[in-house]
Design a protein around this motif. Structure first.
Motif, PDB file in Angstrom:
ATOM      1  N   ASP A 293       0.790  -1.236   0.000  1.00 46.44           N
ATOM      2  CA  ASP A 293       0.000   0.000   0.000  1.00 46.44           C
ATOM      3  C   ASP A 293       0.818   1.280   0.000  1.00 46.44           C
ATOM      4  N   TYR A 294       2.048   1.219  -0.497  1.00 49.49           N
ATOM      5  CA  TYR A 294       2.855   2.436  -0.621  1.00 49.49           C
ATOM      6  C   TYR A 294       2.575   3.113  -1.951  1.00 49.49           C
TER       7      TYR A 294
ATOM      8  N   LYS B  32       3.447   6.164   2.666  1.00 51.39           N
ATOM      9  CA  LYS B  32       2.183   5.581   3.134  1.00 51.39           C
ATOM     10  C   LYS B  32       1.709   6.418   4.314  1.00 51.39           C
TER      11      LYS B  32
END
Length: 404
Positions: free
Chosen positions: A320-321, A339
């Protein structure tokens, strides 16, 4: 079927809510399995499977439901028979014409919980946002990480050392179906080649009504050969001109965008870290699955430095970066990751085999003065951390639960 907890952790808070859960990603990356995992969770929470309505629109048995009206009528009829809250699971929804109108109507008129998958990034553009007014949440599903690959490969080759397992991953990639054919070389290559052809034909050529298929194939071949390398549409147009093909840079950009919409490629923009601005040209592209590259183009071991970059990039996305390529003066950092305001820097190398390589890779951080974690990742077995910059073997980096 492995649990894919990384995704379930993100999806779980939205189960049972009115938000439409949308799972996107390249064909056969495991989106259908995510629907099955969600069903399992619902059953474990006490929901009866009799309340589920599931349709896979690639199944010809449902070809009569590929318009908004016919699908709406069918679901309304079946929901009335259930006479309770219904849980709707629609696989490859992009096959349904005007599907967003149907989904929006069902959301409004039924007591329902909706889950959909699709293989096209345009799924959530313009029209859908307008219809659903922000009442959806998207999860991009990626092929297997190295950790997920190991979960299925270990039982097949229990005595293989981790180095050999990683080499297998370098060549096979992470498409889930390969576990069913026990990662055998010839069948795996054939499957991945067919998979590539399917994405090219169904999700790129047919969807975008492309006529010059030869040009598309040449552009895809060029990008696949040059994953992780900066290039511009203008330089590619010049390359084609040398091959006696006149192509406008805009056409090249459109064709590459179609490939990105089909999740075959991911574009990474370059960022000037000192001026804090996104640079307008020379993006990098990475492929959704490096196993597809090996099957179609070959040379993963020859281009191992690029493939290692590709693997690390996908792992950053999985976690999820938001990722850019960083530039400071004349130096470039492979990945600048963000993030929720927390940053991470990652430099990827094949081997730190000489003092010059060590200086180059660690020296990329010379102009970065903040205290966020900085990594150099390579295949070296020995820890060469220095000056507050952490060095990690790539396998350890990929298998670490968190980076800090």
């Amino acid at each position: 079927m492995i649990k894919r907890e990384m995704y379930m952790k993100r999806i779980r808070p939205f189960i049972g809510t009115e938000l439409i859960k949308v799972m996107t990603g390249i064909r056969r990356c495991g989106k259908s399995v995510m629907l099955e995992l969600i069903k399992e969770e619902l059953v474990e929470s006490g929901i009866s499977s009799a309340q589920f309505i599931s349709i896979n629109f690639e199944d010809l048995n449902f070809s009569h439901l590929q318009t908004a009206k016919s699908l709406h009528d069918e679901i309304t009829k079946r929901a009335a028979e259930i006479n309770d809250k219904v849980y709707l699971f629609f696989d490859e929804i992009q096959e349904v014409k005007d599907w967003e109108k149907c989904i929006n109507s069902l959301r409004v008129s039924l007591d329902c919980d909706i889950y959909i998958t699709g293989s096209n990034a345009k799924l959530l553009s313009g029209e859908l946002s307008t219809y659903l007014g922000g009442r959806f949440v998207e999860f991009v599903i990626y092929p297997f990480s190295f950790a997920e690959f190991l979960e299925l490969y270990r039982p097949i080759a229990p005595d293989e050392p981790i180095q050999k397992c990683f080499q297998k991953y370098l060549l096979s990639g992470g498409m889930p179906y390969l576990a069913n054919i026990r990662y055998e070389d010839a069948p795996s290559k054939l499957y991945l080649h067919d998979q590539f052809n399917s994405v090219q034909l169904k999700d790129i050529v047919t969807r975008n009504k492309i006529r010059d298929i030869d040009l598309l194939e040449r552009i895809i071949a060029y990008v696949i050969a040059n994953v992780g390398t900066t290039f511009s549409a203008t330089s590619l147009a010049k390359f084609f001109k040398n091959e006696k093909r006149t192509v406008a840079p805009e056409t090249i950009l459109n064709y590459i965008k179609y490939c990105c919409d089909a999740y075959l490629f991911y574009q990474v923009k370059r960022e000037d870290l000192q001026g804090k601005q996104i640079l307008a040209s020379n993006e990098k592209y990475y492929i959704a699955d490096h196993g597809i590259r090996e099957a179609v183009f070959g040379g993963n071991m020859r281009d191992i430095n690029l493939i290692l970059e590709n693997i690390v990039y996908l792992e950053l996305l999985r976690r999820d970066y938001k990722v850019t390529v960083g530039r400071t003066g004349d130096k470039e950092i492979d990945f600048v990751c963000d993030k929720s305001g927390e940053k991470l820097y990652v430099q990827v190398a094949y081997l730190l085999a000489s003092d010059e390589t060590v200086r180059r890779e660690f020296g990329a951080y010379d102009n970065i003065r903040d205290n966020y974690p900085k990594y150099v990742v390579s295949l070296d077995e020995f820890d060469m951390s220095r000056n507050g910059i952490k060095h990690r073997n790539i396998r350890d980096f990929l298998l670490a639960e968190e980076w800090n």
